[in-house]
Design an enzyme around this catalytic site. Structure first.
Site, PDB file in Angstrom:
ATOM      1  N   ARG A 170       0.362  -3.994   0.056  1.00  0.00           N
ATOM      2  CA  ARG A 170      -0.016  -5.384  -0.171  1.00  0.00           C
ATOM      3  C   ARG A 170      -1.419  -5.579   0.380  1.00  0.00           C
ATOM      4  O   ARG A 170      -1.610  -5.836   1.578  1.00  0.00           O
ATOM      5  CB  ARG A 170       0.970  -6.347   0.493  1.00  0.00           C
ATOM      6  CG  ARG A 170       2.352  -6.341  -0.130  1.00  0.00           C
ATOM      7  CD  ARG A 170       2.286  -6.815  -1.550  1.00  0.00           C
ATOM      8  NE  ARG A 170       3.612  -7.121  -2.087  1.00  0.00           N
ATOM      9  CZ  ARG A 170       3.813  -7.481  -3.334  1.00  0.00           C
ATOM     10  NH1 ARG A 170       2.787  -7.564  -4.168  1.00  0.00           N
ATOM     11  NH2 ARG A 170       5.014  -7.733  -3.764  1.00  0.00           N
ATOM     12  N   GLU A 176       0.815  -0.836  -9.422  1.00  0.00           N
ATOM     13  CA  GLU A 176       1.892  -0.725  -8.438  1.00  0.00           C
ATOM     14  C   GLU A 176       2.182   0.743  -8.130  1.00  0.00           C
ATOM     15  O   GLU A 176       2.199   1.590  -9.015  1.00  0.00           O
ATOM     16  CB  GLU A 176       3.176  -1.385  -8.956  1.00  0.00           C
ATOM     17  CG  GLU A 176       3.113  -2.885  -9.003  1.00  0.00           C
ATOM     18  CD  GLU A 176       4.413  -3.514  -9.436  1.00  0.00           C
ATOM     19  OE1 GLU A 176       4.736  -4.580  -8.883  1.00  0.00           O
ATOM     20  OE2 GLU A 176       5.096  -2.981 -10.321  1.00  0.00           O
ATOM     21  N   GLU A 218      10.562  -1.962 -11.156  1.00  0.00           N
ATOM     22  CA  GLU A 218      10.356  -1.576  -9.766  1.00  0.00           C
ATOM     23  C   GLU A 218      11.403  -0.606  -9.235  1.00  0.00           C
ATOM     24  O   GLU A 218      11.100   0.198  -8.350  1.00  0.00           O
ATOM     25  CB  GLU A 218      10.293  -2.821  -8.874  1.00  0.00           C
ATOM     26  CG  GLU A 218       9.073  -3.673  -9.171  1.00  0.00           C
ATOM     27  CD  GLU A 218       8.798  -4.740  -8.137  1.00  0.00           C
ATOM     28  OE1 GLU A 218       9.585  -4.899  -7.181  1.00  0.00           O
ATOM     29  OE2 GLU A 218       7.766  -5.424  -8.291  1.00  0.00           O
TER      30      GLU A 218
END
Length: 176
Positions: free
Chosen positions: A51, A126, A83
């Site tokens: 993050r 990601e 995810e």
């Protein structure tokens, strides 16, 4: 709640910052989803990811933004597939505003049961690691500073602890 005395300060891809009535700065943010999964051993499905906004890796429930034209349930299903590589039966647990003092982001929290493998490609930006951890271990790691997480994941962990320790509830969570 926008009015004639609303000034747009910034408009980006996922948020807009406005000044209301000449004094309140408000962040307008896309709504989001988070998904709670408990397996037969009482462990939560979590993802570890970088993050950049806080300069740390967090451990969180699968979560993400609701895309244009999606329902919250469709977004939760997509995020769980992207995810963690799973799909399942989804039930809305609750929804709430993440920080209503300055932001209108609404978060829809779902519980997934009866998991089955179903992988969608991850978003290009990601890099996720799937973890299984007991809700208590997550809460302990947050308390002693070994882990960093987000509000929705902490709420999901608390829900998991309650679900596993409430009289009349299965000790396994019966989610998988």
């Amino acid at each position: 709640m926008a009015s004639a005395d609303t000034e747009t300060i910034y408009k980006g891809k996922i948020l807009t910052v406005e000044r209301l009535g000449g004094k309140w700065e408000v962040v307008r943010h896309q709504p989001a989803v988070a998904v709670l999964v408990l397996n037969g051993q009482g462990e939560m499905l979590l993802v570890r990811q970088a993050r950049p906004a806080i300069g740390a890796h967090t451990v969180e429930a699968p979560a993400g933004l609701i895309d244009e034209g999606e329902t919250p349930e469709q977004a939760a299903r997509r995020e769980l597939q992207e995810e963690a590589g799973f799909d399942g039966e989804l039930t809305l647990l609750t929804r709430f505003f993440t920080s209503p003092g300055f932001c209108d982001e609404e978060l829809h929290v779902f519980r997934a049961r009866d998991l089955r493998a179903s992988k969608l490609p991850q978003d290009a930006d990601e890099d996720l690691e799937v973890l299984w951890m007991t809700p208590q271990a997550l809460l302990d790691g947050l308390r002693d500073g070994a882990l960093v997480s987000s509000g929705p994941s902490v709420a999901a962990a608390l829900y998991g602890v309650l679900a596993l320790n409430t009289p009349g509830q299965s000790q396994t969570g019966q989610d998988q």
